[in-house]
Design a protein around this motif. Sequence first.
Motif, PDB file in Angstrom:
ATOM      1  N   ARG A 108      16.778  55.897  78.045  1.00  0.00           N
ATOM      2  CA  ARG A 108      16.261  54.547  78.214  1.00  0.00           C
ATOM      3  C   ARG A 108      14.749  54.697  78.391  1.00  0.00           C
ATOM      4  O   ARG A 108      14.284  55.600  79.098  1.00  0.00           O
ATOM      5  N   ASN A 109      14.004  53.815  77.717  1.00  0.00           N
ATOM      6  CA  ASN A 109      12.550  53.842  77.907  1.00  0.00           C
ATOM      7  C   ASN A 109      12.229  52.954  79.091  1.00  0.00           C
ATOM      8  O   ASN A 109      12.330  51.735  79.022  1.00  0.00           O
ATOM      9  N   VAL A 110      11.856  53.573  80.165  1.00  0.00           N
ATOM     10  CA  VAL A 110      11.607  52.807  81.369  1.00  0.00           C
ATOM     11  C   VAL A 110      10.323  52.000  81.243  1.00  0.00           C
ATOM     12  O   VAL A 110      10.286  50.813  81.511  1.00  0.00           O
ATOM     13  N   ASN A 111       9.318  52.651  80.773  1.00  0.00           N
ATOM     14  CA  ASN A 111       8.046  51.952  80.598  1.00  0.00           C
ATOM     15  C   ASN A 111       7.348  52.561  79.391  1.00  0.00           C
ATOM     16  O   ASN A 111       7.345  53.776  79.205  1.00  0.00           O
ATOM     17  N   LEU A 112       6.787  51.674  78.564  1.00  0.00           N
ATOM     18  CA  LEU A 112       6.174  52.178  77.336  1.00  0.00           C
ATOM     19  C   LEU A 112       4.845  51.481  77.122  1.00  0.00           C
ATOM     20  O   LEU A 112       4.755  50.256  77.196  1.00  0.00           O
ATOM     21  N   VAL A 113       3.837  52.264  76.909  1.00  0.00           N
ATOM     22  CA  VAL A 113       2.523  51.702  76.565  1.00  0.00           C
ATOM     23  C   VAL A 113       2.092  52.329  75.256  1.00  0.00           C
ATOM     24  O   VAL A 113       2.056  53.546  75.105  1.00  0.00           O
ATOM     25  N   LYS A 147      10.350  47.904  79.469  1.00  0.00           N
ATOM     26  CA  LYS A 147       9.063  47.248  79.625  1.00  0.00           C
ATOM     27  C   LYS A 147       8.091  47.912  78.672  1.00  0.00           C
ATOM     28  O   LYS A 147       8.070  49.152  78.577  1.00  0.00           O
ATOM     29  N   GLN A 148       7.360  47.107  77.944  1.00  0.00           N
ATOM     30  CA  GLN A 148       6.412  47.742  77.037  1.00  0.00           C
ATOM     31  C   GLN A 148       5.264  46.810  76.711  1.00  0.00           C
ATOM     32  O   GLN A 148       5.359  45.608  76.848  1.00  0.00           O
ATOM     33  N   LYS A 149       4.181  47.401  76.286  1.00  0.00           N
ATOM     34  CA  LYS A 149       3.084  46.625  75.703  1.00  0.00           C
ATOM     35  C   LYS A 149       2.348  47.478  74.681  1.00  0.00           C
ATOM     36  O   LYS A 149       2.433  48.719  74.704  1.00  0.00           O
ATOM     37  N   THR A 150       1.638  46.771  73.792  1.00  0.00           N
ATOM     38  CA  THR A 150       0.901  47.446  72.716  1.00  0.00           C
ATOM     39  C   THR A 150      -0.552  47.046  72.807  1.00  0.00           C
ATOM     40  O   THR A 150      -0.865  45.859  72.807  1.00  0.00           O
ATOM     41  N   ASN A 208       9.684  42.120  78.071  1.00  0.00           N
ATOM     42  CA  ASN A 208      10.823  42.536  78.874  1.00  0.00           C
ATOM     43  C   ASN A 208      11.775  43.364  78.036  1.00  0.00           C
ATOM     44  O   ASN A 208      11.497  43.677  76.892  1.00  0.00           O
ATOM     45  N   GLU A 209      12.888  43.620  78.647  1.00  0.00           N
ATOM     46  CA  GLU A 209      13.853  44.546  78.034  1.00  0.00           C
ATOM     47  C   GLU A 209      14.187  44.136  76.609  1.00  0.00           C
ATOM     48  O   GLU A 209      14.516  42.980  76.324  1.00  0.00           O
ATOM     49  N   LEU A 210      14.081  45.107  75.722  1.00  0.00           N
ATOM     50  CA  LEU A 210      14.362  44.881  74.307  1.00  0.00           C
ATOM     51  C   LEU A 210      15.359  45.931  73.838  1.00  0.00           C
ATOM     52  O   LEU A 210      15.316  47.078  74.277  1.00  0.00           O
TER      53      LEU A 210
END
Lengths: 493, 766
Positions: A40-45, A175-178, A218-220
């Motif tokens: 699981r990707n907990v947090n991704l930037v 959680k992620q952002k680009t 959010n979760e995807l």
Amino acid sequence: MRLFNWALVALTSLASADSNLTHESRNILPSTFKPAQHFRNVNLVRNINLEKSFPRETINVVIENIDNAPQQEYFLPFEQGSIGRVGGLEVKDKKEPERTGFVVDVVEVDPYSTTEYYKITLPTPLPSKQQLTLSITYYALSALTPLPAQIGQTDKQYVLHTFSAYAPSAYTTSKQKTKLKLPTVDVPDATTLPPELNAEGKEDPQKQGTSFTYGPYNELPAGAVQEVSVRYDFTKPLVHGKLLERDVEVSHWGNNVAFEERHWLTNRAATLKNHFSRVTYAQSAYYNPPSSALKELRFPLAVGSADPYFVDDIGNVSTSRFRSNMREANLELKPRYPIFGGWNYSFKVGWNSDLKEFLRRVKGASNTYVLKVPFFEGPKQAEGVEYERVVTRIILPEGAKNIKFSTTITLTSNTTSLHRTFMDTMGRTSLELTALNVVDEFRERDLVVTYEYPFSARFRKPLVIFGGLMAVFAVSWVLGNLDVSIGRKQKSV
Amino acid sequence: MAVTATNSDSPTSIFFKGETGRNTRGLLRLIILCTIAAAAVASRLFSVIRFESIIHEFDPWFNFRATKYLIQHGFYNFWDWFDDRTWHPLGRVTGGTLYPGLMVTSGAIYHFLRFLTLPVDIRNICVLLAPAFSGLTAFATYLLTSEMSDSPSAGLLAACFMGITPGYISRSVAGSYDNEAIAIFLLVFTFYLWIKAVKVGSVMWGGLTALFYGYMVSAWGGYVFITNLIPLHAFVLICMGRFSPRLYVSYTTWYALGTLASMQIPFVGFLPIRSSDHMSALGIFGLIQLVGFTEYIRAQLPSKQFQTLLRAMVLIVFGVAFGGLVLLTVSGTIAPWSGRFYSLWDTGYAKIHIPIIASVSEHQPTAWPAFFFDLNMLIWLFPAGVYMCFRNLRDEQVFVVIYAVLSSYFAGVMVRLMLTLTPIVCVAAAMALSQILDTFLVAEAPAEPSGDATKANGSASSNGSANIKDKLNSAIPESLRSTKAPLVGIYSYLSKSLTAGAVTAYLLLFVLHCTWVTSNAYSSPSVVLASRLPDGSQHIIDDYREAYYWLRQNTKQDAKVMSWWDYGYQIGGMADRPTLVDNNTWNNTHIATVGKAMSSREEVSYPIMRQHEVDYVLVVFGGLLGYSGDDINKFLWMVRIAEGIWPDEVKERDFFTARGEYRVDDEATPTMKNSLMYKMSYYNYNSLFPAGQAQDRVRGSKLPATGPELSTLEEAFTSENWIIRIYKVKDLDNLGRTHQEAGAFGKGNKRKKGGKRRGARVLRVD
């Protein structure tokens, strides 16, 4: 080009070239393959750097093993077609950058699949419920398209970059952002996403100077895609090397390393709306505005390089300068004509260097040498240069054996063969290495070749030439003494 | 050179006497010849050192391209090569219409070097082939001259002259990869073998002559010179009553084998028995059989009357044969003399009948200064040498005389044939000069006249030692009364040193002149131009290659390029694009079509270009730089050639103003201003200058304030100094309008309604 035939060797591998052995890993998977949801990707930037002519993406992701067993294989998906343009994929442990052992492979999927994967093998299996922060970097080649595709000769060029606002992932991402890093504030178009997608309900993207941020989200689920595009000012050439062939020829007798690079460049920038106008070009030369034309190439060479040449298919190109001093050696080339969008230029440059700058004898072993040369050099441009294919050939002296090499550049193939030149009897051992999708940021990467060069091999050529000449003399002496006259001998003895 | 006679007491004297002396002299001679060859090669390398290893000018580019084709595709494919990238849409049967000797030679060298695993680029082989062969030519000249003269120095002098004389260098500098590069060596060597054959009378030498003649045929169209010169030599010898079995053997061997060899070249084929140019050789072959038969009869029947009868019969047969020849020529079985050949007899012929030949600068008659420019002091030594041949007229000297007379005439007619004159000038001049040197360079004083007189009639068989006097004496025949008096020699050291000093000065001046001419006149690649920057450094103007490379890289592989034929070979070689016409000039109509397209209005040219699928048009324009060899200056030839085919549509007169001037400024005629060439040359040129200031630096005239407008072409590329301008031919208009209408619409001009209205206005009545 089919990329399925690739086999990527380990990032830092010491492959034996003598046996023609390629470090291969072929996992042919069915098209229905889906990576098991172990992570699981907990947090991704994700950072996308668009300052050069090729986007550089860095994905910093905290992964967590949600399986019960320790897991080692992490998959990274790419759309079919785009994987062939991805180069220089490297994985690090964000917390411990020195940690090595990450192995990256392209997973072969049968051709009907729409998604292809990079398989990242962690150095050690990640225990259940444990987290690890990965830093994945890669370059996407030919990713920018000029829009409009045709511009005037002095117009600004805008390029379009289309990507997914959601980072590619084969796993659920919590959680992620680009983040985008643009080269300019002149961004006429950027896809605006509805605020309800955004985790914080804010305007999406967030703009701050030259950086844009999509997300956070959010979760995807795995494989979620939200296509967005930005169009921004990039009035620079998009230099694309279709092929770069490089020869490095080592001569122990001459105490010399000869480099030669053959480039096939094309400018992917917007093509000219009307044809090329010399008047406009000559006028704009006075104030030198930014232009999508490639006018000059700069090759910073190793200090002490000498005798450079710059030729193309029809001879020497006189518009080059070579500045060499104690601290630097710069080769500045001007192509025969400015290379505007859609135009091609192929050429050849070469230079010599002292062998001692690149070659060391291995301590202890009297006949073993280590050669350290850059894997490729090529021009160093502010806007960057991308290469579809780089073929480096190291030509070692005749009789060199036990060749081993190592490099940090991802190779797709390596072969050893014999190269016969300059009155070789047996041929020189040559090592040919191929890398795909390389960018000029890798031009500092070294290639280390270890080989054995026995003392006896050194004297092969002088002896052969000596023997050959003796044979010629002997034969001519014998022939000269033959009497082939038909009539009687006129000489009375 | 001839300073071999030294003090007999000196410690080195053992090297110059007896068997050792012979070896020493042989070694010295070899070293001198090698040095001469090195000098010959070195003096041709100016352009390589100044510019680069590059193929020069126009024709060499085709030869270079053909050579590359040969080494890529092999000999048989080369032989069958049909080139669809030239003369679009006709193509050219290249394999059957070229002299393959040059390409095969460099191909063989290439493969030999590959065999030795020497990675030499084919371009470098081609560039350096001419200098390398000039070294061989010097050697061949040495051999030829040594056959002519007994003097030990004549051969070396001739080799030296041949090595550096500008007349030969003009066609053999590095990069001048043309047929002449190897042909001159073959010419001289064939002549040497012929002389040797006539002297020895052996089948071997005759066969060798034929072999090299065959090589020569495969290398250069100028082989016809040998084909006519050898029969003429034989004929003159027969007429002088010098028929001998030696002549018979060598001539028949040469003719039979040589003709067979020459017929192996597809381009020559059956010409040796069908064209008038070759008939003299055949005729002499017949004649020599008759003469041989007569001689045989005479040996059997020694009767004076019978001999006279036979001689009469020979004349009759000759007359009949000649009549038959004329008849066959008239009836068409034997091809009549070619046009190029006529222009050898009448220098005005080409200008009237074949403008395309006259338009080539190297086909112009030679200007007098050119002789001095190309041959320097040799040109005044040459008659002396020929005169000396008369003093001692053996078979080979007859050859020199004939060669000298013929080639002097031809060299006067055509600049290019200076090349065939050069070898004989070198030989004759060396004979003359060696005579002087041999007389005046003898250090020791001559012996008393009384002692000499007895020796004067002796043969040259002194016991191996180099007694110059003996040799000199033997060189002078007793038959000439003026030389009856014994040759004594020169006593005075003053006159010796004066003459020797003067000759040395002349020789040094000659070297100086040759170097100067080579460096200044013959070493420009013409593809690359050099100029000097204010600080004295060299600046290269490389517009040709810039534009050609642009074409090569950025246009479709089969984009057809239309240009004047001068640039056809270069476009084929450097830009690698199909062309409409090139320097082969085999189809006058096709060239005239291009000429018409260039010299007509756009409305006329556009259909022509569409019909020939032209994608790009290339013009050379020197107006910005002052480069005088541009298309506007060649334009009248285009007009003339086009007028030759379409006298009603293109008229040369229309390009001249009422006062008969050829102008490009405001005064230019409307025909001139509307011609495609004018428009392409000056399109957009105005915008480089302030309004109304546009200046053409070649013609030295101010251009009209408004530049020409183009509607069917668009500018695609212009090189840095505007020397090459490339235009793209527009596609047909999408709406079916003409381009003029489309252009007018695009500018927002109102459409002219005049054409629509017919008849008088009629009041509309509802």
